[in-house]
Write a protein that holds these residues in place. Structure first.
Motif, mmCIF file in Angstrom:
data_model
loop_
_atom_site.group_PDB
_atom_site.id
_atom_site.type_symbol
_atom_site.label_atom_id
_atom_site.label_comp_id
_atom_site.label_asym_id
_atom_site.label_seq_id
_atom_site.Cartn_x
_atom_site.Cartn_y
_atom_site.Cartn_z
ATOM 1 N N LEU A 1 0.777 -1.152 -0.028
ATOM 2 C CA LEU A 1 -0.025 0.057 -0.179
ATOM 3 C C LEU A 1 0.949 1.270 0.013
ATOM 4 O O LEU A 1 0.491 2.441 -0.511
ATOM 5 N N ILE B 1 1.165 2.995 -3.369
ATOM 6 C CA ILE B 1 0.098 3.476 -3.740
ATOM 7 C C ILE B 1 -0.046 4.922 -3.032
ATOM 8 O O ILE B 1 -0.473 5.933 -3.553
ATOM 9 N N LEU B 2 -0.008 4.733 -1.895
ATOM 10 C CA LEU B 2 0.043 6.024 -1.117
ATOM 11 C C LEU B 2 0.869 7.137 -1.350
ATOM 12 O O LEU B 2 0.593 8.332 -0.988
ATOM 13 N N SER B 3 2.085 6.800 -1.849
ATOM 14 C CA SER B 3 2.971 7.713 -2.044
ATOM 15 C C SER B 3 2.946 8.139 -3.588
ATOM 16 O O SER B 3 3.819 8.970 -3.943
ATOM 17 N N LYS B 4 1.828 8.021 -4.237
ATOM 18 C CA LYS B 4 1.550 8.415 -5.659
ATOM 19 C C LYS B 4 0.347 9.539 -5.583
ATOM 20 O O LYS B 4 -0.385 9.354 -4.859
ATOM 21 N N PRO B 5 0.342 10.375 -6.457
ATOM 22 C CA PRO B 5 -0.669 11.494 -6.475
ATOM 23 C C PRO B 5 -1.986 10.770 -6.965
ATOM 24 O O PRO B 5 -2.609 11.126 -7.994
ATOM 25 N N LEU B 6 -2.513 10.060 -5.995
ATOM 26 C CA LEU B 6 -3.921 9.406 -6.541
ATOM 27 C C LEU B 6 -4.997 9.810 -5.472
ATOM 28 O O LEU B 6 -4.778 9.989 -4.101
ATOM 29 N N SER C 1 -6.618 8.257 -3.127
ATOM 30 C CA SER C 1 -6.353 6.831 -2.652
ATOM 31 C C SER C 1 -7.575 5.904 -2.398
ATOM 32 O O SER C 1 -7.393 4.708 -2.828
ATOM 33 N N TYR D 1 -8.774 4.650 -5.818
ATOM 34 C CA TYR D 1 -7.966 3.914 -6.566
ATOM 35 C C TYR D 1 -8.119 2.556 -6.000
ATOM 36 O O TYR D 1 -8.122 1.436 -6.724
ATOM 37 N N ASN E 1 -9.963 7.150 6.077
ATOM 38 C CA ASN E 1 -9.261 8.011 6.697
ATOM 39 C C ASN E 1 -8.585 7.970 8.096
ATOM 40 O O ASN E 1 -7.534 8.233 8.584
ATOM 41 N N LEU F 1 3.526 8.154 4.597
ATOM 42 C CA LEU F 1 2.697 7.194 4.835
ATOM 43 C C LEU F 1 2.600 6.815 6.163
ATOM 44 O O LEU F 1 1.547 6.246 6.427
ATOM 45 N N ARG G 1 -1.303 14.268 2.344
ATOM 46 C CA ARG G 1 -1.192 13.563 1.165
ATOM 47 C C ARG G 1 -1.808 14.689 0.030
ATOM 48 O O ARG G 1 -2.579 14.157 -0.942
ATOM 49 N N ARG H 1 -1.892 16.193 -3.544
ATOM 50 C CA ARG H 1 -1.836 15.881 -4.907
ATOM 51 C C ARG H 1 -0.441 16.757 -5.432
ATOM 52 O O ARG H 1 0.440 15.849 -5.770
ATOM 53 N N LEU I 1 2.651 14.962 -3.536
ATOM 54 C CA LEU I 1 2.987 13.624 -4.037
ATOM 55 C C LEU I 1 3.412 13.535 -5.453
ATOM 56 O O LEU I 1 4.235 12.698 -5.917
ATOM 57 N N ARG I 2 3.099 14.718 -6.337
ATOM 58 C CA ARG I 2 3.566 14.766 -7.414
ATOM 59 C C ARG I 2 5.014 14.974 -7.599
ATOM 60 O O ARG I 2 5.836 14.918 -8.586
ATOM 61 N N ILE J 1 7.298 14.041 -5.323
ATOM 62 C CA ILE J 1 8.282 13.030 -4.558
ATOM 63 C C ILE J 1 8.289 11.702 -5.377
ATOM 64 O O ILE J 1 7.117 11.291 -6.280
ATOM 65 N N ILE K 1 -1.387 8.483 -14.070
ATOM 66 C CA ILE K 1 -1.093 8.808 -12.926
ATOM 67 C C ILE K 1 -0.670 10.262 -12.753
ATOM 68 O O ILE K 1 -1.222 11.339 -12.147
ATOM 69 N N TYR K 2 0.394 10.448 -13.286
ATOM 70 C CA TYR K 2 1.146 11.672 -13.276
ATOM 71 C C TYR K 2 1.007 12.628 -14.328
ATOM 72 O O TYR K 2 1.493 13.863 -14.259
#
Lengths: 275, 333
Positions: free
Chosen positions: A104, A107-112, A114, A117, A264, B70, B88, B90, B93-94, B96, B122-123
């Motif tokens: 996970l 996933i959490l470290s991407k600009p999504l 969450s 997703y 959350n 995280l 978190r 957006r 996160l874009r 890093i 995604i990006y």
């Protein structure tokens, strides 16, 4: 730069499209396994139809449903089962695994968004197209052969809405169980029990066979009746009042709200499996 | 250069299950508190390359995970690129990227190229930018031919290279790496280190790296933050770290014929010996005297003088945390 109000929706739709295509490509990676899945579902459906036919060879109605109505009920069971597998169960299992293994993190470290997703990470259209429909063909054949009821547009509309609401409510209900993985570290048992509760009697017992307090419970706190039994009852015209539909709408809205809050809350307790 | 990471009194505690009876543990679990990170403070400037070092369980990965949002800190403050990581956002996160040597962000069943296409969405990377970037990165890591092979059919080294490319496709300002060369062969390690150096020097990517490989740190990082028992025991440049140990030297002598170890022991502490070769631990101030005596009294074939290797310095730090505290106090005065 100020973000347009449509931007979050656009992002979610793009993710949905990308995940669907991605899942489809993944499904196609193992062709022999896919043939095995197809053979398994056809075998199950044929066995069930033989069983149903044997039952109705001895009795006129079961739970107040004639043979043709029972076939429609079975069609709804089939549709619900596959739909819930295609977008919900697959993702719940994946989420449980990702929490357990710490995947996970990626996933959490991407600009999504969450929650969106993880809800739609896998959309297994292949299962729906290749496994469900071939197995459903004998059922559809029998249903049209024995068709002796009529369906009104309003009944169909109410049925479609309850199917939609039931899917979401069931997903949210099971999602809450899966979220416990954040604390327990394993989800298989929890996902299993949530499935058993959410689909309690859904493949055999019509709505009309339950007492009213159980129907109320089954459409609200434990939504095991909305997705299949209520849907079939609306389509068949056995239930015509929109009361249960409104109840299902209210219950689903509350479930969605709880799902967001619970996600959350769970993220705050994410321990991330160590490397 | 401005600070892009600002950590203040950061603390993280975990609840760890306590060992209890089998019957009791089936239904209930009792926990105790474990302090993984204990009130640490540090800053990182834009363009820096920092190693987070420490023994297993020291708190370095926990720190890394809090920096990426995280994990929620138990207390303290973190600001990364002007954001609170756990929000978190957006936009945060874009900017890093996180690469974990033992976790794969790519689909096992698909090719890396297919996963990169998902990352493109995604990006929100334009198609032409993706192609140019991929060309450049694949060439640097020498994996052009493997882009269309399913990940499950790649070697560990090839897979990790793909993971790295996937992580930096969007040109992150800040790259977090958690043991990126774990389990790799020498050639792959060298390739990845070269690649990280390129990102740091040519693209000015700020790098935060955790690794047990000293060669990773020496070739990629300028600064080391050493964490032990959740606390920072050293935070400075690698040169400074070596400087503390500059008085200690290792002198390796190869003789033309066998000599007696006892005779060498009078010149320095013999820490290893082979048939004709001995390594002596000596001090910098005595090295010329020792060499002169060796040349005078022994049949020398070859001599080699080295400083203390970085891994030994760090190992020493892990066991002598108090010594460093004293050194730091001396430096302050």
């Amino acid at each position: 730069m100020k973000q347009s109000v449509f931007e979050p929706i656009k992002i979610r739709l793009e993710i949905l499209k990308a995940n669907t295509l991605f899942s489809l490509k993944e499904s196609l990676a193992y062709s022999l396994n896919n043939w095995g899945g197809l053979a398994s579902t056809i075998t199950y459906m044929l066995t069930y139809l033989v069983f149903l036919s044997a039952l109705y060879g001895r009795v006129e109605t079961i739970g107040g449903y004639r043979y043709s109505e029972a076939l429609l009920f079975t069609l709804m069971v089939q549709l619900n089962f596959y739909l819930i597998w295609v977008w919900s169960m697959t993702n719940l299992e994946k989420l449980g695994y990702d929490i357990k293994t710490g995947k996970l993190d990626l996933i959490l470290s991407k600009p999504l968004p969450s929650l969106w997703y993880v809800t739609f990470q896998k959309i297994n259209l292949f299962t729906l197209i290749v496994e469900m429909w071939p197995a459903t063909l004998p059922l559809l054949y029998l249903l049209f052969k024995h068709l002796d009821f009529s369906v009104t547009p309003l009944g169909l509309f109410y049925g479609a809405l309850t199917l939609f609401l039931g899917q979401i409510a069931t997903h949210c209900f099971q999602f809450l169980f899966t979220l416990l993985t954040f604390w327990t570290g394993e989800s298989k048992g929890l996902t299993g029990i949530s499935y058993q509760i959410a689909f309690f009697g859904s493949d055999a017992i019509p709505l009309e066979a339950f007492p009213k307090p159980v129907i109320f419970l089954g459409i609200t706190a434990i939504p095991f009746l909305t997705h299949t039994a209520l849907t079939t009852s609306y389509i068949l015209g056995r239930t015509t009042s929109p009361f249960y539909l409104i109840l299902a709408l209210a219950s689903t809205t509350i479930f969605l709200f709880i799902k967001i809050k619970a996600w959350n809350f769970a993220l705050k307790h994410y321990a991330s499996a160590s490397s | 250069m401005k600070d892009i990471i600002n950590v203040n009194k950061l603390t993280k505690t975990y609840q760890i299950p306590i060992k209890q009876g089998v019957l009791k543990s089936i239904f209930f679990s009792n926990n105790r508190e474990l302090i993984a990170v204990d009130k640490i403070d540090f800053k990182v400037k834009q363009g820096e390359s920092v190693a987070l070092l420490g023994p297993n369980g020291a708190g370095k990965t926990t720190t890394l995970k809090m920096l990426t949002g995280l994990l929620y800190p138990t207390s303290g403050e973190i600001n990364v690129l002007g954001f609170t990581p756990t929000d978190r956002k957006r936009e945060f996160l874009r900017q890093i990227a996180l690469v974990m040597g033992n976790k794969s962000g790519l689909s096992w069943d698909l090719s890396a190229m297919q996963s990169f296409n998902l990352f493109k969405t995604i990006y929100q990377i334009p198609e032409s930018t993706l192609e140019t970037r991929l060309d450049e990165m694949a060439q640097l890591l020498d994996i052009r031919d493997q882009l269309d092979i399913p990940i499950r059919k790649l070697s560990l080294g090839q897979r990790l290279k793909m993971e790295l490319i996937g992580a930096i496709l969007h040109r992150p300002k800040l790259l977090f790496l958690d043991e990126p060369t774990i389990g790799l062969d020498v050639v792959s390690k060298r390739k990845i280190r070269g690649f990280l150096r390129h990102l740091h020097r040519e693209e000015q990517t700020t790098i935060i790296l955790t690794s047990h490989e000293m060669a990773d740190i020496e070739s990629v990082c300028d600064r080391a933050i050493i964490i032990n028992h959740g606390q920072i025991v050293f935070d400075d440049t690698l040169e400074k770290l070596s400087h503390y140990y500059q008085d200690k030297k290792y002198l390796t002598v190869t003789f033309k014929k066998p000599v007696k170890k006892e005779r060498l022991q009078q010149l320095g502490n013999v820490i290893s010996s082979k048939e004709l070769s001995y390594t002596l631990e000596i001090s910098k101030s005595t090295q010329s005297t020792v060499i002169a005596k060796l040349a005078e009294k022994f049949p020398i074939d070859d001599l080699d003088i080295q400083g203390v290797p970085l891994d030994e310095i760090i190992e020493d730090l892990f066991t002598q945390t108090k010594l460093i505290e004293t050194l730091s106090a001396e430096e302050r005065t």
